[in-house]
Design an enzyme around this catalytic site. Structure first.
Site, PDB file in Angstrom:
ATOM      1  N   CYS A 157       0.861  -1.187   0.000  1.00 19.16           N
ATOM      2  CA  CYS A 157       0.000   0.000   0.000  1.00 19.16           C
ATOM      3  C   CYS A 157       0.891   1.228   0.000  1.00 19.16           C
ATOM      4  CB  CYS A 157      -0.910   0.004   1.228  1.00 19.16           C
ATOM      5  SG  CYS A 157      -2.051  -1.396   1.310  1.00 19.16           S
ATOM      6  N   LEU A 181      -4.016  -1.083  -1.567  1.00 15.52           N
ATOM      7  CA  LEU A 181      -4.089  -2.216  -2.469  1.00 15.52           C
ATOM      8  C   LEU A 181      -4.596  -3.381  -1.627  1.00 15.52           C
ATOM      9  CD1 LEU A 181      -3.441  -3.417  -5.297  1.00 15.52           C
ATOM     10  CD2 LEU A 181      -1.239  -4.133  -4.350  1.00 15.52           C
ATOM     11  N   ALA A 182      -5.806  -3.827  -1.879  1.00 17.35           N
ATOM     12  CA  ALA A 182      -6.438  -4.843  -1.032  1.00 17.35           C
ATOM     13  C   ALA A 182      -5.874  -6.219  -1.349  1.00 17.35           C
ATOM     14  CB  ALA A 182      -7.952  -4.836  -1.252  1.00 17.35           C
ATOM     15  N   GLU A 236       2.891  -6.682   5.285  1.00 16.03           N
ATOM     16  CA  GLU A 236       2.245  -7.980   5.477  1.00 16.03           C
ATOM     17  C   GLU A 236       2.863  -8.607   6.714  1.00 16.03           C
ATOM     18  OE1 GLU A 236       4.078  -7.833   2.095  1.00 16.03           O
ATOM     19  OE2 GLU A 236       2.514  -6.302   1.991  1.00 16.03           O
ATOM     20  N   ASP A 271      -4.099  -8.230   8.680  1.00 14.08           N
ATOM     21  CA  ASP A 271      -2.899  -8.677   9.395  1.00 14.08           C
ATOM     22  C   ASP A 271      -2.218  -7.583  10.191  1.00 14.08           C
ATOM     23  OD1 ASP A 271      -2.610  -8.102   6.501  1.00 14.08           O
ATOM     24  OD2 ASP A 271      -0.476  -8.095   6.933  1.00 14.08           O
ATOM     25  N   GLY A 298      13.020 -13.508  -6.812  1.00 16.41           N
ATOM     26  CA  GLY A 298      14.222 -14.102  -6.204  1.00 16.41           C
ATOM     27  C   GLY A 298      15.191 -13.106  -5.612  1.00 16.41           C
TER      28      GLY A 298
END
Length: 551
Positions: free
Chosen positions: A2, A51-52, A78, A98, A362
């Protein structure tokens, strides 16, 4: 992923354009936005671009809870262990979002234990209206970005996910106002006075690269004790991918065909099948003409059975997007800009042609596992170890920045399992000699850990190292050659004396010229050029190192 923005201690004339400042980062969260003045704190305005990804209905910010009505949180992040924390401490969650865990942790343990208990990536600003305090925190490796502006003389503090949301404010404040990145693995405490002016009272580093997790580890220590070193490496990387599958949106993988992205893609595909994810994993590769990366990525995708997308680009695409790339990066580093061009084009394709939102990549493997070719020239195992630590400490300025900005420019959320805390702790604490290149092969320990897994073809598992900006280019013509030709035809201001780091080629001069147009006098954003160590080269491309053996 977000976008967060806030300003404290401002005068009215600076706060009137706050919506304009917030929309400068709309690409980080196009699903919804909110901006509000915090009535519990004088002269405080907080904004959020969403941004959901998890809890689409209730995850809006700025976040306040009924249980703690005087506390406000904005967070780009997150938190992978938020359910564990709820169970461990019996937190009464009000949402399924979260980041709510941060508020409960703060009120239970205080700010220092809060940041140490978070297993995830994050950049947050928490306002305690009862104590009239502001707390800032950023994840250990700086996967999620955070800039802060400080005018000490006038008691002003600004924060934003990108400098774009603060640069106009800085230009209106005093000459002593500082704008720069908030350091990863740190937290700060600020006091707010009766007039809303702020003062820094505490700044602490809570994490150093390779440190042991302070939270309950995702993989129990007693389970790891039953494994040998290579088994632990493979298992920890797999579990780092597993926790990052947390998403209500479609998941895909960036795939260059090199070891790092191929390993991540193979693990994501394996776990997606185990968890019955109801769609095929999409993989995305990019290259020019007969690029080695496109060929290798095709091999991996066929082996894994993914829904594979190939994106081809040419010199005209590079010419068209070069200036936009520099603007989004907020950097004038040569290596970072070169490597960002294909990643930017690939992200644009994903946004415009698919419904994938969360992308695995990566990044971090070269820093953790000594993947750069110049590691073969390390004087000793300990020197190589210290270089890994240095690279990880700086990754937020270079490869981490590249990965975040190129994906977020098109509203994608990046997941980087190689920078998982439990994984990096174990890998960086294996004997240094084992982590060095063996028999001319970099990342030998990492490759060996997956030799018997069957996850990848051996031709990919043991493929020579390619520099990303070289691997995507045609064999006939490298990307840096194309860039040199492009910038040679573009006018720039001559005889300009730049502060800070000096450009030393026509290419680097052009990058600095474009950077200065949007971020004048912010040379501190790029403190030094990324260059290989222990070798004498004038260009950061791996092609100039004697050991370079890729086709």
């Amino acid at each position: 992923m977000c976008g967060i923005w806030a300003i404290f201690g401002v005068e009215d004339k600076l706060s009137t354009n706050c919506i304009k400042h917030l929309t400068a980062i709309v690409h980080r969260g196009p699903d919804a936005w909110r901006i509000e003045q915090d009535a519990r704190v004088p002269a405080a305005i907080l904004g959020f671009q969403r941004l959901a990804i998890v809890d689409g209905l209730h995850g809006m910010q700025p976040m306040s809870l009924h249980r703690y009505p005087l506390t406000t949180l904005i967070c780009n992040g997150e938190i992978y262990n938020y359910k564990r924390l709820q169970k461990q401490y019996d937190f009464p969650y009000e949402t399924n979002c979260d980041v709510e865990a941060i508020i409960h942790l703060y009120h239970t343990f205080g700010i220092e234990k809060t940041v140490k208990q978070l297993d995830g990536v994050f950049a947050f600003c928490l306002v305690d209206g009862e104590k009239q305090k502001i707390f800032l925190g950023r994840d250990p490796y700086g996967v999620r970005p955070l800039f802060h502006l400080h005018d000490e003389q006038n008691g002003i503090l600004g924060i934003c996910s990108e400098a774009k949301g603060l640069i106009d404010i800085k230009q209106k404040l005093s000459g002593d106002t500082k704008l720069g990145q908030f350091s990863p693995g740190h937290f700060e405490e600020w006091n707010i006075d009766l007039y809303g002016k702020v003062k820094l009272v505490n700044s602490n580093q809570y994490f150093k690269p390779g440190s042991k997790p302070s939270f309950e580890p995702f993989v129990p220590e007693e389970l790891l004790a039953q494994m040998d070193s290579t088994e632990k490496i493979a298992h920890l990387l797999q579990e780092a991918c597993r926790k990052r599958l947390m998403s209500d949106r479609r998941i895909g993988c960036l795939l260059s065909g090199g070891l790092d992205s191929s390993l991540i893609a193979s693990l994501v595909v394996k776990l997606a099948k185990e968890q019955n994810i109801p769609y095929p994993i999409q993989t995305f590769a990019i290259g020019m003409g007969d690029s080695p990366d496109l060929i290798a990525a095709r091999t991996v995708a066929e082996y894994l059975g993914t829904e594979h997308h190939e994106v081809h680009f040419d010199e005209n695409d590079v010419r068209e997007i070069l200036d936009n790339v520099i603007y989004h990066l907020e950097s004038f580093d040569i290596t970072t800009i070169r490597a960002s061009i294909p990643m930017y084009i690939l992200s644009k394709y994903i946004k415009e042609h698919t419904n994938t939102i969360v992308v695995f990549s990566g990044e971090g493997a070269d820093e953790v596992a000594q993947g750069y070719i110049y590691f073969r020239d390390a004087p000793s195992p300990e020197d190589a170890h210290q270089e890994s630590i240095r690279l990880l400490s700086d990754i937020y300025l270079y490869d981490g920045l590249r990965a975040d900005r190129t994906t977020s420019a098109f509203s994608l959320e990046l997941r980087v399992p190689f920078l998982d805390i439990q994984f990096t702790h174990h890998y960086l604490n294996t004997p240094p000699k084992l982590r060095q290149p063996q028999d001319g092969i970099e990342k030998h320990l990492l490759r060996s850990s997956f030799t018997n897994s069957g996850l990848l073809p051996k031709s990919i598992l043991w493929r020579h190292k390619e520099a990303f900006s070289d691997g995507v280019a045609s064999i006939k013509k490298s990307l840096f050659t194309i860039l040199e030709e492009i910038v040679s035809k573009r006018p720039i201001k001559e005889n300009v004396i730049y502060k800070g780091l000096k450009p030393y080629t026509d290419e680097s001069t052009y990058y600095r010229y474009v950077f200065e147009k949007s971020f004048p006098d912010q040379h501190n954003f790029t403190p030094f050029y990324w260059m290989p160590k222990w070798v004498q080269v004038n260009d950061p491309s791996a092609r100039f190192i004697n050991h370079y053996a890729a086709s």
